[in-house]
Structures are given as structure tokens and as C-alpha cells.
Scaffold this motif. Structure first.
Motif, PDB file in Angstrom:
ATOM      1  N   UNK A  48      26.481  51.974  37.660  1.00  0.00           N
ATOM      2  CA  UNK A  48      26.128  53.131  36.823  1.00  0.00           C
ATOM      3  C   UNK A  48      27.055  53.339  35.603  1.00  0.00           C
ATOM      4  N   UNK A  49      26.988  54.569  35.587  1.00  0.00           N
ATOM      5  CA  UNK A  49      27.721  54.824  34.349  1.00  0.00           C
ATOM      6  C   UNK A  49      29.275  56.048  34.019  1.00  0.00           C
ATOM      7  N   UNK A  50      29.835  56.107  34.595  1.00  0.00           N
ATOM      8  CA  UNK A  50      31.124  56.089  35.446  1.00  0.00           C
ATOM      9  C   UNK A  50      31.890  54.726  36.739  1.00  0.00           C
ATOM     10  N   UNK A  51      30.983  54.273  36.956  1.00  0.00           N
ATOM     11  CA  UNK A  51      31.444  53.026  38.040  1.00  0.00           C
ATOM     12  C   UNK A  51      30.635  52.089  37.743  1.00  0.00           C
ATOM     13  N   UNK A  52      31.921  50.433  37.637  1.00  0.00           N
ATOM     14  CA  UNK A  52      30.510  49.201  36.897  1.00  0.00           C
ATOM     15  C   UNK A  52      31.734  48.580  38.479  1.00  0.00           C
ATOM     16  N   UNK A  53      30.629  47.349  38.663  1.00  0.00           N
ATOM     17  CA  UNK A  53      31.224  46.778  39.952  1.00  0.00           C
ATOM     18  C   UNK A  53      31.051  45.156  39.186  1.00  0.00           C
ATOM     19  N   UNK A  54      31.626  44.419  38.854  1.00  0.00           N
ATOM     20  CA  UNK A  54      31.060  42.920  38.101  1.00  0.00           C
ATOM     21  C   UNK A  54      31.337  41.866  38.633  1.00  0.00           C
ATOM     22  N   UNK A  55      30.549  40.681  39.247  1.00  0.00           N
ATOM     23  CA  UNK A  55      31.095  39.094  39.878  1.00  0.00           C
ATOM     24  C   UNK A  55      31.835  38.280  39.313  1.00  0.00           C
ATOM     25  N   UNK A  56      33.082  37.335  39.405  1.00  0.00           N
ATOM     26  CA  UNK A  56      32.642  36.437  39.298  1.00  0.00           C
ATOM     27  C   UNK A  56      32.780  35.263  40.038  1.00  0.00           C
ATOM     28  N   UNK A  57      32.216  33.926  39.819  1.00  0.00           N
ATOM     29  CA  UNK A  57      33.026  32.590  41.283  1.00  0.00           C
ATOM     30  C   UNK A  57      34.113  32.362  40.525  1.00  0.00           C
ATOM     31  N   UNK A  58      35.229  32.271  41.297  1.00  0.00           N
ATOM     32  CA  UNK A  58      36.175  31.969  40.390  1.00  0.00           C
ATOM     33  C   UNK A  58      36.381  30.096  40.631  1.00  0.00           C
ATOM     34  N   UNK A  59      36.439  29.337  39.706  1.00  0.00           N
ATOM     35  CA  UNK A  59      37.222  27.895  39.590  1.00  0.00           C
ATOM     36  C   UNK A  59      37.911  27.483  40.867  1.00  0.00           C
ATOM     37  N   UNK A  60      38.886  28.210  41.422  1.00  0.00           N
ATOM     38  CA  UNK A  60      39.844  27.328  42.333  1.00  0.00           C
ATOM     39  C   UNK A  60      39.724  27.749  44.124  1.00  0.00           C
ATOM     40  N   UNK A  61      38.772  28.485  43.687  1.00  0.00           N
ATOM     41  CA  UNK A  61      38.447  28.746  45.951  1.00  0.00           C
ATOM     42  C   UNK A  61      36.549  28.772  45.274  1.00  0.00           C
ATOM     43  N   UNK A  62      36.101  28.436  46.680  1.00  0.00           N
ATOM     44  CA  UNK A  62      34.798  29.460  46.941  1.00  0.00           C
ATOM     45  C   UNK A  62      35.008  30.320  47.608  1.00  0.00           C
ATOM     46  N   UNK A  63      34.600  31.038  47.085  1.00  0.00           N
ATOM     47  CA  UNK A  63      34.322  33.253  46.809  1.00  0.00           C
ATOM     48  C   UNK A  63      33.881  33.862  45.253  1.00  0.00           C
ATOM     49  N   UNK A  64      33.959  35.040  45.779  1.00  0.00           N
ATOM     50  CA  UNK A  64      33.742  35.549  44.663  1.00  0.00           C
ATOM     51  C   UNK A  64      34.477  36.453  44.150  1.00  0.00           C
ATOM     52  N   UNK A  65      35.014  36.959  43.218  1.00  0.00           N
ATOM     53  CA  UNK A  65      35.972  38.301  42.359  1.00  0.00           C
ATOM     54  C   UNK A  65      35.670  38.683  41.898  1.00  0.00           C
ATOM     55  N   UNK A  66      35.392  39.525  41.920  1.00  0.00           N
ATOM     56  CA  UNK A  66      34.854  41.533  42.209  1.00  0.00           C
ATOM     57  C   UNK A  66      35.581  42.982  41.405  1.00  0.00           C
ATOM     58  N   UNK A  67      35.470  42.609  39.944  1.00  0.00           N
ATOM     59  CA  UNK A  67      36.097  43.909  39.833  1.00  0.00           C
ATOM     60  C   UNK A  67      35.601  45.312  39.593  1.00  0.00           C
ATOM     61  N   UNK A  68      36.095  46.578  39.724  1.00  0.00           N
ATOM     62  CA  UNK A  68      35.351  48.251  39.980  1.00  0.00           C
ATOM     63  C   UNK A  68      36.995  48.363  39.252  1.00  0.00           C
ATOM     64  N   UNK A  69      35.054  49.266  38.333  1.00  0.00           N
ATOM     65  CA  UNK A  69      35.910  49.912  37.295  1.00  0.00           C
ATOM     66  C   UNK A  69      35.206  51.264  37.009  1.00  0.00           C
ATOM     67  N   UNK A  70      36.503  52.359  36.817  1.00  0.00           N
ATOM     68  CA  UNK A  70      35.265  53.651  36.750  1.00  0.00           C
ATOM     69  C   UNK A  70      36.535  54.053  37.188  1.00  0.00           C
ATOM     70  N   UNK A  71      35.321  55.619  38.079  1.00  0.00           N
ATOM     71  CA  UNK A  71      36.194  56.634  39.162  1.00  0.00           C
ATOM     72  C   UNK A  71      35.629  56.201  40.660  1.00  0.00           C
ATOM     73  N   UNK A  72      36.138  55.696  41.645  1.00  0.00           N
ATOM     74  CA  UNK A  72      35.283  55.328  43.572  1.00  0.00           C
ATOM     75  C   UNK A  72      36.031  56.859  43.383  1.00  0.00           C
ATOM     76  N   UNK A  73      35.319  57.786  43.971  1.00  0.00           N
ATOM     77  CA  UNK A  73      35.163  58.983  44.263  1.00  0.00           C
ATOM     78  C   UNK A  73      33.552  58.938  44.836  1.00  0.00           C
ATOM     79  N   UNK A  74      33.068  60.366  45.681  1.00  0.00           N
ATOM     80  CA  UNK A  74      32.489  60.820  46.179  1.00  0.00           C
ATOM     81  C   UNK A  74      30.915  60.530  45.790  1.00  0.00           C
TER      82      UNK A  74
END
Length: 127
Positions: free
Chosen positions: A20-46
Motif C-alpha cells: 500500500x502507500x505506506x507499506x510494501x512487500x516485494x519478492x525476488x526469486x534468489x538464484x543461490x537457493x530455491x525460495x523467495x527473498x521478500x523485502x518489507x518496507x515502511x511501517x509495520x503497524x496495526x
């Protein structure tokens, strides 16, 4: 985490469902292992914790190993803290490979003051 050949990293993929406007989740598949790399940015609140919880529930369901990068959090309250502890509990109960990158600033202070920093599965990253 299982190491397998994967496609090279191309770019971050924004997750419009959980961002959303004040909170973001982004994903990336990482080449060194099978899985997801997710970044959380902004405010983590109610107002934003529910989005993170839904995203983590989907990742748990997929059984993909996840590295959750919290280094770009600018604020975290007790609801965000509870969501991270809940994710750790679900990971342990379900054999889900979940690791986190330690936040900085106020979010890290929240973890330290609560004593939760020692409970969460943090990985040290270079940088």
C-alpha cells in the motif's frame, strides 16, 4: 534450505496485493537457493500487519524457503512484532524454512526492548 539451480535474479517483483502507500512487500526469486527473498518496507503497524500476515500465510502454504528482509522498516509496533513471532511459530510447527534480515532504527529498538530479537531467526548479511 535446498540448493538447486534457479533462474538468475532479474528484478524485484512488487506485490500489489500486500502493499500500500505506506507499506510494501516485494519478492525476488534468489538464484543461490530455491525460495523467495521478500523485502518489507515502511511501517509495520496495526494498519499494515494484516497484509504481511496474509503474505506470509501464502508463502507458508507454498512451502518455499523465505528470507524476509526487514532492513527497510521505518517503524514497527506491537502488532508487527506479534506477526513476526507468529510467523516464527508457524515456521517451527510446520518445518518451514523462514529466516529474517534484522531491521534497523526504531524497528530494531522495538525488538530489543521487547526481548524478541533473540527469539526471531535472523541471518547476518553482508553490506
Amino acid at each position: 534450505m535446498t540448493t538447486t539451480a534457479a533462474a538468475p535474479i532479474t528484478a524485484w517483483k512488487s506485490d500489489p496485493v500486500h502493499s500500500g502507500a505506506d507499506f510494501a512487500v516485494r519478492h525476488m526469486v534468489v538464484s543461490t537457493f530455491r525460495g523467495a527473498f521478500s523485502e518489507v518496507s515502511g511501517e509495520l503497524d496495526l494498519g499494515t500487519t494484516g497484509r504481511l500476515e496474509r503474505c506470509l500465510a501464502e508463502l507458508l502454504e507454498s512451502r518455499e524457503p523465505v528470507l524476509l528482509d526487514l532492513s527497510e522498516l521505518t517503524f514497527m509496533d506491537s502488532t508487527g512484532l506479534c506477526a513476526l513471532l507468529k510467523a516464527r511459530e508457524q515456521a517451527q510447527a510446520n518445518g518451514w524454512a523462514l529466516a529474517m534480515v534484522r531491521p534497523r532504527g526504531q524497528a530494531l529498538a522495538t525488538l530489543r526492548q521487547s526481548g524478541a530479537e533473540r527469539l526471531l531467526p535472523f541471518e547476518e548479511v553482508a553490506g
